[in-house]
Design an enzyme around this catalytic site. Structure first.
Site, PDB file in Angstrom:
ATOM      1  N   GLY A   1       0.756  -1.199  -0.098  1.00  0.00           N
ATOM      2  CA  GLY A   1       0.137   0.106   0.079  1.00  0.00           C
ATOM      3  C   GLY A   1       0.964   1.185  -0.105  1.00  0.00           C
ATOM      4  O   GLY A   1       2.034   1.142  -0.165  1.00  0.00           O
ATOM      5  N   ILE A   2       0.357   2.283   0.288  1.00  0.00           N
ATOM      6  CA  ILE A   2       1.000   3.595   0.473  1.00  0.00           C
ATOM      7  C   ILE A   2       1.430   3.822   1.857  1.00  0.00           C
ATOM      8  O   ILE A   2       1.022   3.342   2.756  1.00  0.00           O
ATOM      9  CB  ILE A   2       0.073   4.599   0.127  1.00  0.00           C
ATOM     10  CG1 ILE A   2       0.830   5.868  -0.222  1.00  0.00           C
ATOM     11  CG2 ILE A   2      -0.986   4.940   0.959  1.00  0.00           C
ATOM     12  CD1 ILE A   2       0.370   7.359  -0.753  1.00  0.00           C
ATOM     13  N   GLY A   3       2.573   4.445   1.891  1.00  0.00           N
ATOM     14  CA  GLY A   3       3.007   5.064   3.180  1.00  0.00           C
ATOM     15  C   GLY A   3       4.480   4.612   3.628  1.00  0.00           C
ATOM     16  O   GLY A   3       5.090   3.880   2.514  1.00  0.00           O
TER      17      GLY A   3
ATOM     18  N   ILE B   1       6.112   2.669   5.612  1.00  0.00           N
ATOM     19  CA  ILE B   1       6.374   1.190   5.911  1.00  0.00           C
ATOM     20  C   ILE B   1       6.344   0.477   4.547  1.00  0.00           C
ATOM     21  O   ILE B   1       7.455  -0.257   4.150  1.00  0.00           O
ATOM     22  CB  ILE B   1       5.447   0.239   6.858  1.00  0.00           C
ATOM     23  CG1 ILE B   1       5.863   1.356   8.004  1.00  0.00           C
ATOM     24  CG2 ILE B   1       5.728  -0.909   6.741  1.00  0.00           C
ATOM     25  CD1 ILE B   1       4.865   0.975   9.352  1.00  0.00           C
TER      26      ILE B   1
ATOM     27  N   GLY C   1      -8.557  -1.779   0.793  1.00  0.00           N
ATOM     28  CA  GLY C   1      -8.662  -3.212   0.547  1.00  0.00           C
ATOM     29  C   GLY C   1      -8.204  -4.034   1.608  1.00  0.00           C
ATOM     30  O   GLY C   1      -7.469  -5.336   1.351  1.00  0.00           O
TER      31      GLY C   1
ATOM     32  N   GLU D   1      -3.844  -3.886  -4.981  1.00  0.00           N
ATOM     33  CA  GLU D   1      -4.755  -2.728  -5.329  1.00  0.00           C
ATOM     34  C   GLU D   1      -4.045  -1.570  -5.685  1.00  0.00           C
ATOM     35  O   GLU D   1      -4.532  -1.127  -6.687  1.00  0.00           O
ATOM     36  CB  GLU D   1      -5.863  -2.433  -4.199  1.00  0.00           C
ATOM     37  CG  GLU D   1      -5.303  -1.568  -3.199  1.00  0.00           C
ATOM     38  CD  GLU D   1      -6.120  -1.375  -1.844  1.00  0.00           C
ATOM     39  OE1 GLU D   1      -7.134  -2.553  -1.529  1.00  0.00           O
ATOM     40  OE2 GLU D   1      -6.307  -0.299  -1.218  1.00  0.00           O
TER      41      GLU D   1
END
Ligand code: COA
Length: 434
Positions: free
Chosen positions: A217-219, A221, A338, A240
């Site tokens: 995902g985004i971020g 981490i 998601g 996603e």
């Protein structure tokens, strides 16, 4: 000029003219994020304000830029419904000027199909038409299936929108009207990676085998995880979000998609946002496919990828293993997106793992993200029955297969040292551990 170019000419109009096709009470759905049809929305907002049109609903996963329809006072004209909360719609939602509709991302198109029924309008930005009359959805195909049930379909053709492949095309014959917008599509800067993120990224990377398929995902981490994967071989992507870091790993020969058990040789995603260089990578690139979210995020589809690794984050977790990723107390902070789709999909995959990774504290080490119980009003995003790996900068633990007392002890082990004593006392008081 072929028949499709002729049709294009017939359907081409201006944003101001197109805005006249909207009426009070219209319900409108857009593909996500960068594919939001910003020029159409600006024109509709202006007309709605001038002619006092009311309660036009604009539904999207989340906006990724400042928009006139989100300004104070616009809400009676355009009411924004989000499936995710971002820096751009958080205040309007908190102030009651916009609203949030909870749903697993994979299920939003089904909610429209089965519950809300046909929206009045489906609209989005697209790439320029090809010689066969097709436009690509470009940076987001997420709600692409909703265009099939909408009463009217409008598109905003943008030459800076990458032409992406997959189930990601709409034909000129399916469109009621179109406009052109030459303003560059929005770029989103990459989040910064902290030292703690680097530690977490390394812990997760140790658990990821060669030939695994990733969801990131985004971020900070997820970006740190990507950086820690430089020595892996033949990784794949089914995610996603398609993110900047995936391009780096592909160019470094780490991601090849060559060993995937589903869509071998292809990146699979439903949306992207990031740097212009990422949009350029995606443009006309058959190595990447964008599909609607009801396909990409379907846990049964995700699970067909062997060694599926899902990596997500959270706001807090309690000693039972209940994960809250979307609210701070009762306040909507982001959304489930998601997360559960991929937790379920990765859990069912042969050799799959799902990681919830987060820094052990928030607010400059004054708040532990590992709590005895969730904060009052906090919403459970991933239940204790679904949770698997938990990762902080203090370690990694696998909760699946552990009893309640074992879970509490493990969570305390990876909590920030300054909170371990009070967490242990709380666990005893709650009779979780003796
Ligand atoms: N108590 C109080 N505040 C908290 C907190 C807590 N337990 N946890 C986080 N915060 C605050 C932080 O202090 C920070 O505030 P600031 O911006 O004022 O500094 C803010 O919330 C963001 O925290 P951070 O840990 O930096 O968040 P992030 O950018 O790493 O995102 C999630 C974390 C959980 C919000 C994000 O991963 C998310 O939305 N996940 C759910 C959706 C998902 O997983 N989708 C699938 C893939 S896209």
């Amino acid at each position: 000029m072929n028949q499709w170019s002729e049709l294009y000419k017939q359907k081409l109009t201006t944003a101001e003219e197109l805005a006249k096709q909207f009426k009070s009470g219209d319900v409108c759905v857009s593909n996500g994020q960068i594919a939001e049809p910003v020029k159409i929305l600006d024109a509709v907002t202006k007309r709605a304000e001038k002619e006092n049109l009311t309660d036009i609903k604009h539904c999207i996963l989340l906006p990724m830029r400042k928009q006139k329809y989100l300004e104070v006072g616009m809400e009676k004209h355009i009411s924004h419904v989000a499936h995710f909360v971002s820096g751009f719609n958080r205040e309007p939602i908190w102030e009651g000027r916009a609203d949030y509709m909870p749903s697993h991302y994979s299920q939003v198109p089904l909610v429209w199909q089965n519950v809300l029924k046909a929206p009045d309008v489906f609209y989005c930005a697209v790439s320029p038409m090809d010689k066969h009359g097709y436009f690509s959805f470009g940076t987001a195909a997420d709600f692409g299936n909703i265009c099939k049930i909408a009463k009217k379909v409008f598109v905003e053709v943008n030459p800076t929108m990458p032409r992406t492949f997959g189930q990601c095309f709409i034909h000129i014959s399916q469109i009621d009207a179109l406009i052109e917008n030459e303003d560059p599509i929005t770029e989103v800067p990459a989040p910064k990676i902290s030292e703690k993120d680097v530690t977490i990224g390394q812990l997760i990377a140790e658990e990821i085998p060669n030939e695994a398929t990733l969801q990131l995902g985004i971020g900070g981490i997820p970006n740190a995880v990507a950086q820690a994967l430089k020595d892996k071989k033949d990784l794949g992507v089914h995610s996603e979000m398609f993110c900047d870091s995936m391009v780096d790993l592909y160019n470094a020969g780490v991601i090849t998609n060559a060993k995937k058990t589903l869509h071998r040789g292809k990146f699979i995603a439903t949306f992207t946002f990031g740097a212009r260089s990422t949009y350029d990578f995606l443009d006309d690139n058959p190595a990447v496919e964008f599909h609607p979210v009801d396909y990409v995020n379907d846990p049964c589809i995700i699970a067909q990828n062997d060694k599926m690794m899902s990596i997500n984050s959270c706001i807090e977790i309690d000693l039972f293993g209940q994960v809250c990723s979307e609210t701070i107390g009762p306040k909507n902070f982001s959304g489930v997106g998601g997360q559960m789709d991929f937790v379920r999909g990765a859990s069912a995959s042969n050799g799959g793992k799902c990681f919830i990774a987060f820094q052990s504290t928030a607010k400059k080490d004054t708040v532990s993200k590992i709590k005895p119980v969730l904060t009052q009003g906090a919403c459970v995003s991933t239940s204790r029955n679904d949770v698997d790996y938990i990762v902080t900068e203090y370690g990694i633990t696998r909760l699946k297969g552990l009893t309640c007392s074992q879970r509490a002890k493990e969570l305390i082990r990876v909590a920030h040292p300054k909170f371990r004593e009070e967490l242990t006392k709380a666990a005893k008081d709650m009779h979780i551990i003796p």
